[in-house]
Write a protein that holds these residues in place. Sequence first.
Motif, PDB file in Angstrom:
ATOM      1  N   GLN A   1       7.729   3.233  15.356  1.00 25.72           N
ATOM      2  CA  GLN A   1       8.194   2.341  14.297  1.00 25.72           C
ATOM      3  C   GLN A   1       7.085   1.825  13.392  1.00 25.72           C
ATOM      4  O   GLN A   1       7.319   0.962  12.562  1.00 25.72           O
ATOM      5  CB  GLN A   1       8.929   1.157  14.937  1.00 25.72           C
ATOM      6  N   GLU A   2       5.879   2.346  13.570  1.00 25.31           N
ATOM      7  CA  GLU A   2       4.787   1.900  12.710  1.00 25.31           C
ATOM      8  C   GLU A   2       4.401   2.961  11.685  1.00 25.31           C
ATOM      9  O   GLU A   2       3.292   2.975  11.172  1.00 25.31           O
ATOM     10  CB  GLU A   2       3.597   1.463  13.577  1.00 25.31           C
TER      11      GLU A   2
ATOM     12  N   ASN B   1       6.113   3.544   8.682  1.00 23.09           N
ATOM     13  CA  ASN B   1       6.152   2.930   7.347  1.00 23.09           C
ATOM     14  C   ASN B   1       4.840   2.212   7.067  1.00 23.09           C
ATOM     15  O   ASN B   1       4.203   2.401   6.039  1.00 23.09           O
ATOM     16  CB  ASN B   1       7.246   1.851   7.265  1.00 23.09           C
ATOM     17  N   MET B   2       4.493   1.352   8.013  1.00 24.55           N
ATOM     18  CA  MET B   2       3.358   0.464   7.832  1.00 24.55           C
ATOM     19  C   MET B   2       2.041   1.232   7.783  1.00 24.55           C
ATOM     20  O   MET B   2       1.184   0.958   6.947  1.00 24.55           O
ATOM     21  CB  MET B   2       3.359  -0.520   8.996  1.00 24.55           C
TER      22      MET B   2
ATOM     23  N   LEU C   1       2.269   3.622   4.565  1.00 23.92           N
ATOM     24  CA  LEU C   1       2.515   3.042   3.234  1.00 23.92           C
ATOM     25  C   LEU C   1       2.310   1.537   3.182  1.00 23.92           C
ATOM     26  O   LEU C   1       2.728   0.878   2.233  1.00 23.92           O
ATOM     27  CB  LEU C   1       3.960   3.358   2.806  1.00 23.92           C
ATOM     28  N   GLY C   2       1.666   0.965   4.192  1.00 18.14           N
ATOM     29  CA  GLY C   2       1.533  -0.490   4.265  1.00 18.14           C
ATOM     30  C   GLY C   2       0.639  -1.077   3.193  1.00 18.14           C
ATOM     31  O   GLY C   2       0.004  -0.363   2.430  1.00 18.14           O
TER      32      GLY C   2
ATOM     33  N   ARG D   1       0.723  11.204   6.123  1.00 13.61           N
ATOM     34  CA  ARG D   1       0.217  10.964   4.772  1.00 13.61           C
ATOM     35  C   ARG D   1      -1.051  11.766   4.665  1.00 13.61           C
ATOM     36  O   ARG D   1      -1.965  11.496   5.433  1.00 13.61           O
ATOM     37  CB  ARG D   1      -0.093   9.481   4.533  1.00 13.61           C
TER      38      ARG D   1
ATOM     39  N   GLN E   1      12.251   6.158   9.777  1.00 18.26           N
ATOM     40  CA  GLN E   1      10.969   5.982   9.088  1.00 18.26           C
ATOM     41  C   GLN E   1      10.346   7.325   8.700  1.00 18.26           C
ATOM     42  O   GLN E   1       9.837   7.475   7.594  1.00 18.26           O
ATOM     43  CB  GLN E   1      10.007   5.153   9.946  1.00 18.26           C
TER      44      GLN E   1
ATOM     45  N   ARG F   1      12.773   9.106   6.057  1.00 22.88           N
ATOM     46  CA  ARG F   1      12.614   8.644   4.676  1.00 22.88           C
ATOM     47  C   ARG F   1      11.486   9.414   3.965  1.00 22.88           C
ATOM     48  O   ARG F   1      11.635   9.822   2.818  1.00 22.88           O
ATOM     49  CB  ARG F   1      12.316   7.149   4.685  1.00 22.88           C
ATOM     50  N   LEU F   2      10.394   9.616   4.671  1.00 21.80           N
ATOM     51  CA  LEU F   2       9.269  10.358   4.077  1.00 21.80           C
ATOM     52  C   LEU F   2       9.668  11.809   3.805  1.00 21.80           C
ATOM     53  O   LEU F   2       9.356  12.374   2.761  1.00 21.80           O
ATOM     54  CB  LEU F   2       8.054  10.334   5.013  1.00 21.80           C
TER      55      LEU F   2
ATOM     56  N   GLU G   1      12.291  12.249   0.917  1.00 21.96           N
ATOM     57  CA  GLU G   1      11.723  12.093  -0.417  1.00 21.96           C
ATOM     58  C   GLU G   1      11.144  13.425  -0.904  1.00 21.96           C
ATOM     59  O   GLU G   1      11.352  13.817  -2.045  1.00 21.96           O
ATOM     60  CB  GLU G   1      10.634  11.015  -0.400  1.00 21.96           C
TER      61      GLU G   1
END
Lengths: 361, 258, 193
Positions: free
Chosen positions: A126-127, A129-130, A133-134, A295, A321, A324-325, A328
């Motif tokens: 769950q980390e 996103n952060m 993209l945090g 990323r 999470q 979503r990446l 896109e």
Amino acid sequence: MQKLFENEKKAFMTGNEVVAWAALAAKADIMYGYPITPQNEIMHYWTRLAPKFDKKFLQTEDELSAGFTTIGGVMAGRKAFTATAGPGNTLMQEPMSMAEMMRLPTVVVVQQRGGPSTATVIYSQQEVNMTALGGNGEGLRIVYSTSSHQELFDYTIKAFNTAWKYRFPTFVLGDGYQAKMRESLTLYEPESRGINLIEPEPYLGKAGVPGVDRPPAQFRNTFSMEEELYELLMGYVKDYEKIMPEVAEYQSSGVEDADLVIVGHGIVFRAIRAAVDTLRRRGLKVGYFRPVTLRPLSIPQIRELTAGVKKMLVVESAYGQLARLIKEVAYGGTAEMLTMYRPGVGITAEEVEAEAEKILK
Amino acid sequence: MGNSSVQPVMPRSWRVDTKPHKFCPGCGHPLILKCLGQAIDELGIQDRVVFGCDIGCSLLSWDFFDLDTVQTHHGRTTPVMTGIKRARPGLICIAYMGDGGGYSIGVQHLVSAAARGEKITAVLANNTQYAMTGGQMAPTTLPGQKTETTPYGRDPETTGFPLPGQDMVSSVAGEGAYVARGSIANPRQLKSFLKKALENQMSEKGFSFIEALSACPTNWRTNASETWDFVERKMPAYFKAGEIKVPAGGQGEVQKDG
Amino acid sequence: MGETTKIVLAGEGGQGVQSVAGIIAEAANEEGRQALYIPNFGVEQRGGVSVAYVQISDSIIGSPKFQTGDIVVALSGRAVRRSSRYVGSNTTFIYDSGIEGVEGELPRNAGMILPIPAIETAKKDFHPRVFNIIIMGAVVGATGVIPLESAKEAVEKKLGYKFEKQPKLRELNFKAMERGVELVAEAAKYQPV
């Protein structure tokens, strides 16, 4: 520095211990850290090993400080790193946004735990996103998501090289399972495998009197004009986009003829690979795609995939999470996107297998 | 006769091409930074000082000196300088911040650096409010003082009394620490405190911390005489100038090489 | 992907299931096999049932946790209830026959249910503290994942410093392990078909 290992050494240890050894192998100079489960043993092992190899450690007052002292360390021209998890990672986003703005080669190891908030100290994905993209920016970072102790070792070493080569904050994204479980791996001196370790160099405190022998080295993250910020950021974005094909890594198998491609990262990928293996042996046309870097993602490969296959199943220990990446990047592709979300809990090969069977029925 | 022939004497360590500076007319920062520049000049350490500043008005000093400089976030100058010092002990690290950065949002960093005896020098400009953000109440705002978030005056009943930051720091700082408060109203004294603070770092005694009473006529909405009245009379009623903590047995041998 | 042996060990804190799991996995690693051991951790490790997951294979191991074990060992009443979820039709379920009142809660879907008197044997024939070594012997015997000799070597590696001081301890531990192997074999003999 004395050699860590005579050539190669087979080992059986926890992931946190692996990270400490990898940081040593990468010739990291200093770790700054603040306790949070499940990453604590990275500090425990580092503090035991560090003095033997003339390395340093500082326990800071919180993760803000751990991140900002790490920034100080890299600006002083040392390979500096920290490790965190969960709510600590939340605090870590402030210093990392500064590292992003100043293009600082910080290395952060994240051992994901359950979220949001305190949640569990055990495990999650769950980390994403952060970590990816945090902060209050564009996520100009590099994130390696590991799936085994061997990778934890390989990519922790690689993270230091990537950070110092490209000067974007770099993360190794593990999780509580990887942190605490023990498994087999091979430790090695990077040089013995032809890996050239990049030398760090100082941003500040170079030789000579500033203003006399050389211009002063002055770094800021504040700008008065919108256009000034825009120019700078667009330059960064251009740099980032340029290195994406070099940096992005993925792993895939059996996608060419697949009716279903299962997508997942990190430790969940292991369940996917095992499930795909079983399904293939039973004659089902199933493949997998695993982003190693979250990323940047391997955009051309994902696009190709989503334009070619009928169905994709994104599996993760979070509620969308990773999806979503992926979505896109996949926008415009024809593949049907299916999901299997298990926020905060582990996923077994049997569960992935059952889900895939249901889809293919 | 023009006045162009009379140039104020700038410290050698100031960066000439960024002057005139970016601070408001009447601001206390340039006066503090002048004292700091003089102290650096006198110690001959321009080649090994690293200067850090915060978010807030102190950030305007990011290109103020001919010194290697990093501008950080609110209150985070202390850990950035700590990180540099730990990695390269030969450098002389100065963390420059405002009272919001040091006593509020970054108070844990200031207190912890003091408690650990980090060999850095923290310099805090106290102007009794948040200036860059438009004049809100700070931990240092005087009772009854009007700010944008205490428009009827600070009421200690609901918002407490001015934070005794110097006492706070000196109470946790170790034996080797140097803690003093100066004022822009007495530049000679302020400079000597800053110099002693830097010497304390150079002799590796311990943490050093200087609070400087400063002025913000822009947000105080004061004219020149009211400004000086505030700095010289009102502020010292709560913030007494002087050395609060000096290392036992003096400051010892100053390390000359980096 | 080759065959992977999956083992679940469940017991009360202090019964040593985590150390048994760690030693078995490490011994397999020493044998040149792939091994993965993960403890349940989190708040539950304090005062709850302690569960250890071990996988041993000749090829890449999948997810660290799994749904169905090949061998599931339960050492307390609570552990029986907690670990039954890992039992499938091919699972060998081993539990201590001294646990009272669990008869009705045993996972009847198991391929084999083997009660072994490990606690009693440890107390009567050895020393209560080698209880976990008997369990280790039982796991080694039931799975054959590692040769008995490697299991002994692994114990020697962990406890060698104690054996140096008290050589009798070595014999006690090794005998206990051998007994563990026998207990499983005996229980299997009487397994109703």
